[in-house]
Design a protein around this motif. Sequence first.
Motif, PDB file in Angstrom:
ATOM      1  N   CYS A  36       1.418  -1.412   4.161  1.00  0.00           N
ATOM      2  CA  CYS A  36       1.275  -2.860   4.398  1.00  0.00           C
ATOM      3  C   CYS A  36       1.169  -3.574   3.358  1.00  0.00           C
ATOM      4  O   CYS A  36       0.841  -3.228   1.926  1.00  0.00           O
ATOM      5  CB  CYS A  36      -0.304  -2.838   5.392  1.00  0.00           C
ATOM      6  SG  CYS A  36      -1.839  -2.644   4.143  1.00  0.00           S
TER       7      CYS A  36
ATOM      8  N   CYS B  33       0.948  -1.090  -0.122  1.00  0.00           N
ATOM      9  CA  CYS B  33      -0.112  -0.053  -0.182  1.00  0.00           C
ATOM     10  C   CYS B  33       1.039   1.234  -0.203  1.00  0.00           C
ATOM     11  O   CYS B  33       1.918   1.209   0.992  1.00  0.00           O
ATOM     12  CB  CYS B  33      -0.888   0.062   1.385  1.00  0.00           C
ATOM     13  SG  CYS B  33      -1.917   1.742   1.564  1.00  0.00           S
TER      14      CYS B  33
ATOM     15  N   CYS C 271      -4.258  -0.283   0.012  1.00  0.00           N
ATOM     16  CA  CYS C 271      -4.985  -1.354   0.691  1.00  0.00           C
ATOM     17  C   CYS C 271      -6.465  -1.295   0.629  1.00  0.00           C
ATOM     18  O   CYS C 271      -7.216  -2.205   0.549  1.00  0.00           O
ATOM     19  CB  CYS C 271      -4.382  -1.805   2.004  1.00  0.00           C
ATOM     20  SG  CYS C 271      -4.668  -0.213   3.133  1.00  0.00           S
TER      21      CYS C 271
ATOM     22  N   CYS D  26      -6.967   4.542   2.961  1.00  0.00           N
ATOM     23  CA  CYS D  26      -5.588   4.931   2.701  1.00  0.00           C
ATOM     24  C   CYS D  26      -5.425   5.886   1.321  1.00  0.00           C
ATOM     25  O   CYS D  26      -4.693   6.653   1.341  1.00  0.00           O
ATOM     26  CB  CYS D  26      -4.745   3.741   2.463  1.00  0.00           C
ATOM     27  SG  CYS D  26      -4.168   3.082   4.014  1.00  0.00           S
TER      28      CYS D  26
ATOM     29  N   CYS E 268       0.149   3.299   3.731  1.00  0.00           N
ATOM     30  CA  CYS E 268       0.521   2.638   4.904  1.00  0.00           C
ATOM     31  C   CYS E 268       1.603   1.866   4.995  1.00  0.00           C
ATOM     32  O   CYS E 268       2.264   1.330   6.111  1.00  0.00           O
ATOM     33  CB  CYS E 268      -0.849   2.251   5.763  1.00  0.00           C
ATOM     34  SG  CYS E 268      -1.609   0.613   5.104  1.00  0.00           S
TER      35      CYS E 268
END
Length: 150
Positions: free
Chosen positions: A118, A113, A137, A141, A116
């Motif tokens: 992730c 992502c 994600c 976001c 963030c």
Amino acid sequence: MAKEAQPGNIDDLISDFSRFYILTILYEGPAHGYSIISQFKKRVKKEISPSLVYPFLQQLEEKGLVTHTKKPVGEKERKIFELTEEGRELCTRLFKRFAHLVAIAIEPSMYVCAHCGCKVYGGGYREVIDNKEIAFCCNHCAASFKECNK
Ligand SMILES: [Zn+2]
């Protein structure tokens, strides 16, 4: 690439694998120059030149990422190098970044992502921003990303 908050320029500092490895040794605990050299040799099975190690340590120290204390060893004094709080934070970020790159390399179906950081395995959310498709994600976001990059 998304704008990341990074102190100094990591890419200039870590221009090769040897320097990256020196950081992993320091991350494990304080070490003097000679022990960095011998640990490097033991693990990487390659010689590393003191003319690379010492200037790099000095560079890190100038940037406030490493500090040293002097410890008497026999008749001599040795410099023990240690990562500062800031240095440890930089290493953590650096290791995470490398872990992401390695994960993406071995798992092409995965992406990270852009907001963030992730890991996303398929699905996720994509949005075209400034004519570029960027992967996130989730739409939250994406919204935060746009907010941060205004
Ligand atoms: Zn995200």
